[in-house]
Design a protein around this motif. Structure first.
Motif, PDB file in Angstrom:
ATOM      1  N   TYR A  25       3.566 -53.400 -21.135  1.00 51.77           N
ATOM      2  CA  TYR A  25       2.369 -54.132 -21.561  1.00 51.77           C
ATOM      3  C   TYR A  25       2.743 -55.033 -22.735  1.00 51.77           C
ATOM      4  N   GLU A  26       2.321 -56.295 -22.683  1.00 56.87           N
ATOM      5  CA  GLU A  26       2.830 -57.277 -23.643  1.00 56.87           C
ATOM      6  C   GLU A  26       1.929 -57.529 -24.843  1.00 56.87           C
ATOM      7  N   PHE A  27       0.734 -56.907 -24.877  1.00 60.84           N
ATOM      8  CA  PHE A  27      -0.194 -57.192 -25.956  1.00 60.84           C
ATOM      9  C   PHE A  27      -0.355 -55.987 -26.883  1.00 60.84           C
ATOM     10  N   VAL A  28      -0.882 -56.222 -28.093  1.00 62.08           N
ATOM     11  CA  VAL A  28      -1.129 -55.134 -29.045  1.00 62.08           C
ATOM     12  C   VAL A  28      -2.602 -54.749 -29.058  1.00 62.08           C
ATOM     13  N   TYR A  29      -3.392 -55.341 -28.187  1.00 59.03           N
ATOM     14  CA  TYR A  29      -4.827 -55.091 -28.130  1.00 59.03           C
ATOM     15  C   TYR A  29      -5.218 -54.750 -26.691  1.00 59.03           C
ATOM     16  N   PRO A  30      -6.365 -54.079 -26.505  1.00 57.92           N
ATOM     17  CA  PRO A  30      -6.828 -53.742 -25.149  1.00 57.92           C
ATOM     18  C   PRO A  30      -7.352 -54.971 -24.421  1.00 57.92           C
ATOM     19  N   GLN A  31      -7.485 -54.823 -23.113  1.00 56.44           N
ATOM     20  CA  GLN A  31      -8.059 -55.878 -22.281  1.00 56.44           C
ATOM     21  C   GLN A  31      -8.891 -55.268 -21.162  1.00 56.44           C
ATOM     22  N   VAL A  32      -9.893 -56.023 -20.720  1.00 60.21           N
ATOM     23  CA  VAL A  32     -10.635 -55.687 -19.511  1.00 60.21           C
ATOM     24  C   VAL A  32      -9.975 -56.402 -18.342  1.00 60.21           C
ATOM     25  N   LEU A  33      -9.617 -55.654 -17.310  1.00 58.26           N
ATOM     26  CA  LEU A  33      -8.981 -56.241 -16.129  1.00 58.26           C
ATOM     27  C   LEU A  33      -9.994 -56.617 -15.064  1.00 58.26           C
ATOM     28  N   ASP A  34     -11.054 -55.821 -14.981  1.00 55.83           N
ATOM     29  CA  ASP A  34     -12.020 -56.009 -13.910  1.00 55.83           C
ATOM     30  C   ASP A  34     -13.276 -55.224 -14.264  1.00 55.83           C
ATOM     31  N   GLY A  35     -14.335 -55.474 -13.539  1.00 52.31           N
ATOM     32  CA  GLY A  35     -15.565 -54.731 -13.790  1.00 52.31           C
ATOM     33  C   GLY A  35     -16.699 -55.210 -12.922  1.00 52.31           C
ATOM     34  N   GLU A  36     -17.774 -54.447 -12.953  1.00 56.27           N
ATOM     35  CA  GLU A  36     -18.956 -54.778 -12.161  1.00 56.27           C
ATOM     36  C   GLU A  36     -20.176 -54.164 -12.820  1.00 56.27           C
ATOM     37  N   GLY A  37     -21.280 -54.882 -12.791  1.00 60.59           N
ATOM     38  CA  GLY A  37     -22.556 -54.352 -13.260  1.00 60.59           C
ATOM     39  C   GLY A  37     -22.810 -54.616 -14.731  1.00 60.59           C
ATOM     40  N   ASN A  38     -24.080 -54.838 -15.059  1.00 54.72           N
ATOM     41  CA  ASN A  38     -24.473 -55.053 -16.442  1.00 54.72           C
ATOM     42  C   ASN A  38     -24.673 -53.729 -17.158  1.00 54.72           C
ATOM     43  N   CYS A  39     -24.287 -53.693 -18.415  1.00 53.41           N
ATOM     44  CA  CYS A  39     -24.529 -52.516 -19.235  1.00 53.41           C
ATOM     45  C   CYS A  39     -26.026 -52.380 -19.502  1.00 53.41           C
ATOM     46  N   PRO A  40     -26.604 -51.185 -19.403  1.00 55.20           N
ATOM     47  CA  PRO A  40     -28.027 -51.014 -19.734  1.00 55.20           C
ATOM     48  C   PRO A  40     -28.305 -51.398 -21.187  1.00 55.20           C
ATOM     49  N   PRO A  41     -29.540 -51.781 -21.501  1.00 53.11           N
ATOM     50  CA  PRO A  41     -29.886 -52.033 -22.901  1.00 53.11           C
ATOM     51  C   PRO A  41     -29.822 -50.745 -23.716  1.00 53.11           C
ATOM     52  N   GLU A  42     -29.517 -50.873 -24.993  1.00 50.97           N
ATOM     53  CA  GLU A  42     -29.598 -49.721 -25.880  1.00 50.97           C
ATOM     54  C   GLU A  42     -31.045 -49.203 -25.919  1.00 50.97           C
ATOM     55  N   ASP A  43     -31.156 -47.869 -26.003  1.00 54.35           N
ATOM     56  CA  ASP A  43     -32.450 -47.197 -26.191  1.00 54.35           C
ATOM     57  C   ASP A  43     -33.445 -47.473 -25.060  1.00 54.35           C
ATOM     58  N   VAL A  44     -32.931 -47.659 -23.850  1.00 53.43           N
ATOM     59  CA  VAL A  44     -33.808 -47.918 -22.714  1.00 53.43           C
ATOM     60  C   VAL A  44     -34.384 -46.635 -22.134  1.00 53.43           C
ATOM     61  N   GLY A  45     -33.832 -45.481 -22.539  1.00 52.08           N
ATOM     62  CA  GLY A  45     -34.359 -44.208 -22.055  1.00 52.08           C
ATOM     63  C   GLY A  45     -33.478 -43.502 -21.049  1.00 52.08           C
ATOM     64  N   GLY A  46     -32.178 -43.780 -21.098  1.00 49.82           N
ATOM     65  CA  GLY A  46     -31.253 -43.103 -20.200  1.00 49.82           C
ATOM     66  C   GLY A  46     -31.360 -43.628 -18.775  1.00 49.82           C
ATOM     67  N   PRO A  47     -30.723 -42.939 -17.823  1.00 50.78           N
ATOM     68  CA  PRO A  47     -30.724 -43.403 -16.431  1.00 50.78           C
ATOM     69  C   PRO A  47     -32.115 -43.591 -15.838  1.00 50.78           C
ATOM     70  N   ILE A  48     -33.046 -42.686 -16.155  1.00 53.84           N
ATOM     71  CA  ILE A  48     -34.400 -42.813 -15.610  1.00 53.84           C
ATOM     72  C   ILE A  48     -35.098 -44.029 -16.217  1.00 53.84           C
ATOM     73  N   GLY A  49     -34.980 -44.180 -17.534  1.00 58.10           N
ATOM     74  CA  GLY A  49     -35.570 -45.341 -18.185  1.00 58.10           C
ATOM     75  C   GLY A  49     -34.975 -46.640 -17.699  1.00 58.10           C
ATOM     76  N   TYR A  50     -33.665 -46.628 -17.419  1.00 61.72           N
ATOM     77  CA  TYR A  50     -33.005 -47.839 -16.942  1.00 61.72           C
ATOM     78  C   TYR A  50     -33.491 -48.208 -15.542  1.00 61.72           C
ATOM     79  N   ALA A  51     -33.686 -47.218 -14.694  1.00 58.01           N
ATOM     80  CA  ALA A  51     -34.201 -47.475 -13.348  1.00 58.01           C
ATOM     81  C   ALA A  51     -35.592 -48.101 -13.424  1.00 58.01           C
ATOM     82  N   ASN A  52     -36.428 -47.593 -14.309  1.00 53.21           N
ATOM     83  CA  ASN A  52     -37.767 -48.163 -14.485  1.00 53.21           C
ATOM     84  C   ASN A  52     -37.680 -49.582 -15.045  1.00 53.21           C
ATOM     85  N   PHE A  53     -36.757 -49.783 -15.984  1.00 54.50           N
ATOM     86  CA  PHE A  53     -36.542 -51.103 -16.574  1.00 54.50           C
ATOM     87  C   PHE A  53     -36.179 -52.123 -15.503  1.00 54.50           C
TER      88      PHE A  53
END
Length: 216
Positions: free
Chosen positions: A143-171
């Motif tokens: 690995y050639e860098f001294v810092y982390p990197q994101v290689l890939d991903g999918e999906g938006n992160c839930p908002p903070e304090d949305v109420g967990g998985p159930i709250g996020y589903a309702n959101f």
């Protein structure tokens, strides 16, 4: 430089949220926490732990700070002093408590555990209780860098304090329905919480500018 490639999946959500990251191996679990926060899109508002299942049947919990460690030890002392042996041996909550060892995340290096225990969990925000499954996919020797990197991903992160998985589903149900009377209010609230689409380019720029300069 040696590095680890991890797959991180947020559990309990219908719409998949996952990230694939690479991080230099010679660092600690606090740095992994910071990397997960940025990669996922969290805002680092809340406490966290890592939970690593050990081969001897015990669990290693890596805590954020000394207060969490002191609280854990206080709970164990209280249980040992006040709970009779029969209940201690049959109550699953007590069993989990006394079978858990605790260390500081900042003082625990990744190589000490992740190669022998390649799958473990990261828990963030004990109120909303966001559980992330972490899997070591491979070790990178050049690995050639001294810092982390994101290689890939999918999906938006839930908002903070949305109420967990159930709250996020309702959101999601509300924000995806323009006819809902709470649609605009919830969209504005989410924006104030930093809710946005996953952007790997921006995320990598952020990690490079912040984590590259941090000293451990």
């Amino acid at each position: 430089m040696k590095a680890y490639q991890f797959l991180i999946k947020l559990e309990g959500v219908e719409q998949e949220v996952w990230r694939r990251i690479v991080i230099p191996a010679e660092t600690n679990f606090k740095r992994l926490h910071e990397t997960i926060q940025m990669a996922m899109g969290w805002s680092n508002y809340h406490l966290y732990t890592f939970n690593i299942p050990m081969t001897n049947g015990r669990v290693l919990e890596l805590a954020e700070d000394q207060d969490m460690m002191d609280d854990h030890r206080s709970q164990i002392h209280s249980v040992i002093m006040n709970v009779d042996l029969k209940e201690l041996n049959t109550n699953p909550d007590y069993q989990q408590l006394v079978r858990t060892d605790i260390k500081l995340a900042q003082k625990t290096k990744l190589p000490r555990y992740v190669e022998s225990v390649p799958t473990f969990t990261y828990r963030y925000d004990f109120g909303d209780n966001w559980v992330h499954q972490i899997e070591l996919e491979k070790t990178i020797e050049d690995y050639e860098f001294v810092y982390p990197q994101v290689l890939d991903g999918e999906g938006n992160c839930p908002p903070e304090d949305v109420g967990g998985p159930i709250g996020y589903a309702n959101f999601l149900q509300v924000v995806e329905d323009p006819q809902n009377e709470d649609h605009e209010h919830l969209k504005n609230w989410a924006a104030s919480q930093g809710y946005s689409a996953f952007d790997p380019t921006f995320t990598n720029q952020l990690m490079q500018s912040i984590l590259k300069l941090k000293k451990r």
